[in-house]
Design an enzyme around this catalytic site. Structure first.
Site, PDB file in Angstrom:
ATOM      1  N   ASP A   9       1.001  -1.061  -0.334  1.00 30.05           N
ATOM      2  CA  ASP A   9      -0.276  -0.051  -0.273  1.00 30.05           C
ATOM      3  C   ASP A   9       0.672   1.605   0.318  1.00 30.05           C
ATOM      4  OD1 ASP A   9      -1.918   1.948   0.705  1.00 30.05           O
ATOM      5  OD2 ASP A   9      -1.349   1.595   2.613  1.00 30.05           O
ATOM      6  N   ASP A  11       0.491   4.741   1.149  1.00 34.12           N
ATOM      7  CA  ASP A  11      -0.108   5.839   2.009  1.00 34.12           C
ATOM      8  C   ASP A  11      -0.302   5.405   3.090  1.00 34.12           C
ATOM      9  OD1 ASP A  11      -0.163   8.443  -0.093  1.00 34.12           O
ATOM     10  OD2 ASP A  11      -2.788   7.632  -0.667  1.00 34.12           O
TER      11      ASP A  11
END
Ligand SMILES: [Mg+2]
Length: 246
Positions: A9, A11
């Site tokens: 991922d 953020d």
């Protein structure tokens, strides 16, 4: 099982999004305040309402995160009109500030270098528009390390929808068992990767964070720092994660 790739991922997994987002919003407030004389509290309230409305209307799409839609809605609420000049100014100020202040979490670069050395591919799987995520990866200095990127704009679905992860497996030409997925959010990152049968790693920066109760959101591994991924890789190479659960 020997891992051939890791899906990250972006953020709050590779850099502290919450911190720079808050700073960027204050920058946008300064711009709007000059024009409308609006306090920070009222600004944040309006931002919250606008964001909630856009999420409701565009739920499940990458556009639901597009800041330009939030800012347009804010202007429409305050000035009862579309004012392209101020909306663009707010949008540019937001991303200029966020991109300027972003810093990779400690340990990310050395981990990526190690993965490259070991010929383990690196993928980014992220819920947002491609243009912005490419700008972030470029600014973070990760261009030479990333093998593939899948955004929700491209997949037409958002994590936790399995499509996001299937797109990534397809691009890398690997099987679910040959991959690890790493993220900070049980509801999107872990649930989505679990659904595809990928071994999952939850990054928990905040010790007070609540761990998921639902089985389908439980990660195979929990780490507090990205550097611990090397140990996870060692473990998965010896035993399948399914034998280590519980
Ligand atoms: Mg995240």
């Amino acid at each position: 099982m020997e891992k051939k790739a890791i899906l990250f991922d972006l953020d709050n997994t590779l850099y502290n999004y919450d911190l720079v987002h808050e700073k960027a919003l204050k920058e946008v407030h300064r711009i709007l305040n000059r024009r409308l004389n609006i306090g920070l509290k009222e600004f944040l309230r309006l931002y919250g309402i606008s964001k909630t409305e856009i999420h409701r209307e565009l739920s499940g799409t990458a556009s639901s995160h597009n800041r330009i839609l939030y800012f347009q809605r804010m202007i429409e609420k305050t000035e009862k009109t579309v004012e392209p000049g101020i909306i663009l100014k707010m949008y540019n100020a937001y991303w200029d500030s966020l991109l300027k202040n972003m810093r990779l979490y400690k340990g990310v670069l050395s981990l990526f270098k190690e993965l490259k050395r070991r010929n383990i591919k690196i993928g980014i799987v992220s819920n947002l528009t491609t243009h912005i995520q490419l700008r972030k990866l470029h600014k973070l200095g990760l261009s030479e390390y990333i093998d593939i990127l899948v955004t929700s704009e491209e997949a037409g679905r958002e994590k936790p929808h399995p499509s996001m992860f299937l797109f990534a497996l397809n691009k890398l030409r690997v099987l679910p068992s040959e991959v690890l997925a790493v993220g900070d959010d049980p509801k999107t990152d872990i649930e989505g990767a679990n659904a595809v049968g990928i071994d999952t790693v939850l990054l928990v920066k905040n010790v007070q964070a609540k761990l998921p109760k639902e089985d389908y959101r439980k990660p195979d591994f929990i780490i507090k720092d990205i550097s611990e991924l090397s140990d996870v890789l060692e473990k998965t190479q010896k035993f399948p994660a399914s034998l280590q659960r519980g």
